[in-house]
Structures are given as C-alpha cells and as structure tokens.
Design a protein around this motif. Structure first.
Motif, short mmCIF file in Angstrom:
data_model
loop_
_atom_site.label_atom_id
_atom_site.label_comp_id
_atom_site.label_asym_id
_atom_site.label_seq_id
_atom_site.Cartn_x
_atom_site.Cartn_y
_atom_site.Cartn_z
N ALA A 15 0.84 -1.20 0.00
CA ALA A 15 0.00 0.00 0.00
C ALA A 15 0.88 1.25 0.00
O ALA A 15 1.94 1.27 0.62
N PRO A 16 0.45 2.30 -0.69
CA PRO A 16 1.22 3.55 -0.64
C PRO A 16 1.27 4.09 0.79
O PRO A 16 0.36 3.86 1.59
N GLU A 17 2.34 4.80 1.10
CA GLU A 17 2.45 5.48 2.39
C GLU A 17 1.40 6.59 2.42
O GLU A 17 1.25 7.35 1.47
N LEU A 18 0.67 6.69 3.54
CA LEU A 18 -0.34 7.73 3.73
C LEU A 18 0.13 8.64 4.85
O LEU A 18 0.43 8.17 5.96
N MET B 50 9.74 10.46 1.89
CA MET B 50 11.08 10.02 1.52
C MET B 50 11.61 8.94 2.45
O MET B 50 12.56 8.24 2.12
N HIS B 51 11.01 8.82 3.65
CA HIS B 51 11.51 7.87 4.64
C HIS B 51 10.94 6.48 4.38
O HIS B 51 10.12 5.96 5.15
N GLN B 52 11.36 5.90 3.28
CA GLN B 52 10.89 4.57 2.89
C GLN B 52 12.10 3.71 2.55
O GLN B 52 13.20 4.21 2.32
N PRO B 53 11.93 2.37 2.53
CA PRO B 53 13.04 1.50 2.14
C PRO B 53 13.54 1.88 0.75
O PRO B 53 12.79 2.43 -0.06
N PRO B 54 14.82 1.60 0.46
CA PRO B 54 15.40 1.99 -0.83
C PRO B 54 14.56 1.58 -2.03
O PRO B 54 14.42 2.35 -2.99
N GLU B 55 13.98 0.39 -1.97
CA GLU B 55 13.21 -0.10 -3.12
C GLU B 55 11.86 0.60 -3.26
O GLU B 55 11.17 0.45 -4.28
N ARG B 56 11.48 1.41 -2.26
CA ARG B 56 10.19 2.12 -2.31
C ARG B 56 10.36 3.64 -2.37
O ARG B 56 9.37 4.37 -2.39
N ASP C 45 22.79 3.17 -3.42
CA ASP C 45 21.96 2.00 -3.14
C ASP C 45 21.02 2.24 -1.96
O ASP C 45 20.13 1.44 -1.70
N GLU C 46 21.20 3.35 -1.23
CA GLU C 46 20.34 3.66 -0.10
C GLU C 46 19.50 4.92 -0.35
O GLU C 46 18.47 5.11 0.29
N PHE C 47 19.96 5.78 -1.26
CA PHE C 47 19.26 7.03 -1.53
C PHE C 47 18.93 7.12 -3.01
O PHE C 47 19.70 6.70 -3.86
N GLU C 48 17.76 7.68 -3.29
CA GLU C 48 17.26 7.77 -4.66
C GLU C 48 17.22 9.23 -5.10
O GLU C 48 16.85 10.12 -4.32
N HIS C 49 17.64 9.49 -6.34
CA HIS C 49 17.43 10.82 -6.91
C HIS C 49 15.93 11.00 -7.14
O HIS C 49 15.29 10.17 -7.79
N THR C 50 15.37 12.05 -6.59
CA THR C 50 13.93 12.30 -6.71
C THR C 50 13.69 13.55 -7.54
O THR C 50 14.07 14.66 -7.14
#
Length: 328
Positions: free
Chosen positions: A154-157, A217-223, A283-288
């Motif tokens: 489920a998406p983060e709410l 932004m506080h989600q696991p790397p894959e999310r 591998d831990e942070f994503e460019h957003t």
C-alpha cells in the motif's frame, strides 16, 4: 496514464515510483480533487504510487484517493474523492446563508475593516461544522479498516498537523490516520476548536508541513520515490508590488503557505546533489525528480472558506485542466 515528460517517466519495464504531496488551502483544494481525478483517469502500469500526503483540505484528498486505491482501484478512488467534495459543498438555504456570511467576513477582515474578534470556543457554530465534516469523512471512509489496509504494497499515507502543546510539527501515517487526525489537520484556529489526540491538542497543519514531504522520503530503498508530484495551491511567484490591503493579505497568505514546502523541496534538491556527487550511497538514496502541478490562477484568500458548489466545480475543472497539461 500518458507518457511523462520528465526523465523518470520512460518506457522502461519497471514503473516509475511516484509520491504525491497535496498542499492545503481550504476550499481551494477542490482544485486538487480535479487534478487527482484526471491523473487517475488513465493511471496505468507506467507509474507506481508509493506515497501520498496532505495537509488540511489536501489531507481530505490524499485520504480519499489512498482509500479508494487500496480498496478497489483508481476508478473507486476517483469516485470517492469526487463524492467527498460534492458533500462538502453548500447544501440548503441555511448553509448557503452561513457560507456567504463567513466568506464576506473573511474578505472584510483581509481588507482591513475592524471586526469584533470571536473565539470558536465562544460560539456553537464551529463545533457543528466540525461534526458535519466528521460525518462526511466517515460516510466515505471506513476508518476502522485503515490499519488492515496498510502494508508493504500500500502507498504510504501521511497527514500533517501541528502539536500545540509540544510546539512541534506532527504527522500521522498509515494506521495512525484516524478521523481525528484528519480533522486536526483542518482545524484552522480562528474557525475550529483544537482536536485532542493522545493527550495533546492539535491545530491545522498549515502551520507545519504544508504538505508533508520528508515523510514520503523515509521509505526502504526499493520504495523511495523517483518522482515527487506536488499539487501546489498557493502561487509561487508574483508580478509587481502588492499595494492594497487585500492584495497584501493575499500575498502574505500565499507566502506563509509555501514556506515549509519550499524548505522541504530545497532539502530534496540538496540530497539529489549529494547522491550525484557520491556523498550519499546510491543504493540507499534515490534521486527524486520534483515536479509541480500549480493552480497558478489567483482567487481572493477569503474564498478559501467558500463552499459554493459552482465555485468548487470551477476549481475542480481548473485542476483537471492543469493535470492534462502536466501529463503532456
């Protein structure tokens, strides 16, 4: 959904992970309803919604869309958020009279007319209004089911408020999003009494994260979101110099509503820079990629309390128009 014009929205096999942040702004957030309904009208496997947040009226939209998506899908989400705003609109002669009075008083106050100050604790009207909003929310959302609907897929709410007693921003996420949390997010101090949650009193999230971004932004790397879509109610830019009381009040309202948003977006840009320069592990942070869907059209700040059905429909249509342009 049609192809994105950004670098993240390509034809790759993996869908682009998207988070949506819905800025607050009272009745003006009917614009957000129009945006979201248009985005969901052609939602496909090109995008994966990993989070959605909102403050005040933006929280109403975020919750309705989240609930519809996790229970049945995009079409249900479109229906629920649309019906929610239908119910929030003025209904009946007495309600129309009250709406006209509140809107007029707000306009007079912003124009500098001296008006008697009345606390919402001194009159019964605000609590009646709050009960009506509670009834409408519970009509469309089964809050008892929310905890079971939260999970890894489920998406983060996220719903934004401010804790009056602790003097800190407080967000409620996933299973902690109760009807009281949503009411607190919309509890404008001069209109509604504070809402007590866990022994602390809470006010409108417009004083805090408007809308919450960092929590998305506080989600696991894959999310982690590859794109953040911000539905922005308050105009970012202004031509010329505000000179009249009303225009000054409008611009102050816009600036105060954008301060926390721009601070959070600036931090995302800083993180992006750290990722690109290797200061943070990729591998831990994503460019957003940050993309804004802005209302742009200006309406007097007093209309943020205007629930006239024709006005709300105008805003919803404007939102749909902006969304179509955004999708390109």
């Amino acid at each position: 959904m049609s192809e994105s014009s950004s670098d993240g929205g390509s034809d790759a096999e993996e869908p682009t992970k998207v988070a949506i942040a819905c800025q607050g702004g009272g009745s003006h957030t009917a614009f957000t309803c129009g945006v979201l309904r248009e985005l969901l009208d052609d939602w496909d496997d090109q995008y994966e919604l990993v989070g959605i947040s909102g403050t005040s009226g933006g929280a109403f939209n975020a919750l309705a869309v989240w609930y519809g998506l996790v229970t049945e899908g995009p079409e249900t989400a479109r229906r629920i958020v649309g019906e929610l705003w239908d119910d929030l609109a003025v209904d009946g002669v007495q309600d129309r009279w009250l709406n006209t009075m509140v809107t007029t008083l707000n306009r007079m106050e912003s124009a500098g007319y001296p008006l008697p100050s009345v606390s919402p604790y001194q009159i019964p009207g605000p609590e009646v209004g709050k009960r009506r909003i509670r009834t409408i929310l519970e009509r469309h959302i089964d809050f008892d089911a929310v905890p079971d609907l939260c999970g890894t897929t489920a998406p983060e709410l996220v719903v934004g408020t401010v804790d009056i007693n602790a003097g800190v921003f407080e967000t409620f996420t996933n299973e902690d999003v109760t009807v009281d949390a949503v009411l607190a997010s919309a509890a404008v101090p001069n209109l509604f009494e504070a809402v007590e949650i866990n022994g602390h009193l809470h006010w409108d999230g417009l004083f805090s994260q408007n809308p919450p971004v960092s929590d998305l932004m506080h989600q696991p790397p894959e999310r982690k979101p590859e794109e953040l879509w911000v539905i922005q109610i308050n105009a970012q830019e202004f031509e010329g110099e505000p000179t009249t009381n009303e225009v000054i009040a409008d611009r102050r309202n816009e600036l105060s509503g954008n301060i926390s948003l721009n601070q959070e977006l600036n931090f995302i840009e800083q993180v992006n820079e750290w990722v690109e320069t290797g200061k943070l592990p990729a591998d831990e942070f994503e460019h957003t990629e940050v993309r804004r869907i802005q209302m742009s059209d200006r309406f007097h700040c007093s209309t943020k309390v205007d629930r006239d059905p024709e006005f709300l429909d105008e805003l919803r249509e404007l939102g749909a128009e902006r969304a179509r342009a955004f999708l390109g």
